[in-house]
Design an enzyme around this catalytic site. Sequence first.
Site, PDB file in Angstrom:
ATOM      1  N   HIS A 274       3.224   2.918  -8.827  1.00  0.00           N
ATOM      2  CA  HIS A 274       3.001   1.482  -9.034  1.00  0.00           C
ATOM      3  C   HIS A 274       4.210   0.822  -9.704  1.00  0.00           C
ATOM      4  O   HIS A 274       4.575  -0.308  -9.374  1.00  0.00           O
ATOM      5  CB  HIS A 274       1.746   1.259  -9.880  1.00  0.00           C
TER       6      HIS A 274
ATOM      7  N   ASP B 271       0.813  -1.201   0.000  1.00  0.00           N
ATOM      8  CA  ASP B 271       0.000   0.000   0.000  1.00  0.00           C
ATOM      9  C   ASP B 271       0.857   1.267   0.000  1.00  0.00           C
ATOM     10  O   ASP B 271       1.972   1.285   0.541  1.00  0.00           O
ATOM     11  CB  ASP B 271      -0.905   0.000   1.236  1.00  0.00           C
TER      12      ASP B 271
ATOM     13  N   LEU C   6      11.835 -20.725  -2.383  1.00  0.00           N
ATOM     14  CA  LEU C   6      10.765 -19.837  -1.943  1.00  0.00           C
ATOM     15  C   LEU C   6       9.525 -19.993  -2.826  1.00  0.00           C
ATOM     16  O   LEU C   6       9.632 -20.074  -4.047  1.00  0.00           O
ATOM     17  CB  LEU C   6      11.258 -18.388  -2.009  1.00  0.00           C
TER      18      LEU C   6
END
Length: 244
Positions: free
Chosen positions: A38, A21, A132
């Site tokens: 972004h 955010d 991962l």
Amino acid sequence: MDYYNEELDLKIPAHVAVILDGNGRWAKAKHMPRTYGHLQGSKVVEKMLYTVDELGVKYFTVYAFSTENWKRSDEEVGTLMNILRTYLKDCVKKSMKNNVRCRVIGRRDELSDDINEAIDNLEEQTKDNTGLTFTIAINYGGRDEITRAVRKLADKVKLGELKPEDITEDMISANLDTNYMPDPDLLIRTSGEQRLSNYLPWQLAYTEFYFTDCYWPDFNKDELVKAFIKYNKRERRFGGVKED
């Protein structure tokens, strides 16, 4: 990893989920368009993949685009989709190099054909990687996910394959998009907001929350370690009572 485990005596959470955010506000503070925020935020995701892997995190899940994000301006949505297109393609080579397994959760039916093809390719190419597990939530909404899971079970009840009274929490979990990984140990939300925004509501039932005022484009290894330090000060009881 050894430094954080031994010198700082930190227990590293196995699964970290993040709400990315503050991209737009970060860009506005720099007198730049939201779309610039972004783009920078996507670069931080890439850096964080190396960081969490280095520290020993096993699962890393990020909220890239929610079912509610379609309500944003056409320009912003278009930019986000273009960033995702590029990211999904670039992610294949980097994930193969670093033994990362990639998955995407959320509704695919509202995404363009080329994005769906990119998702399928990314998941197929990295499915046998053993390092991962990186999960990207795209067109994801927690209530929508639970609704879809309940409909799957309802279909089985309708066909006589399952009795309503036999439905368990484990069955619901097994029909969620996240059925291949454990629930998050730690949720991080940047930018100062303190709400879930329809992100993994079922999975976060016993997760520890960490909120920071830091905007996502400014998030780095030091900020992540701060979250881990706070996490280590929590006593996870999972509904139990602390013994005297």
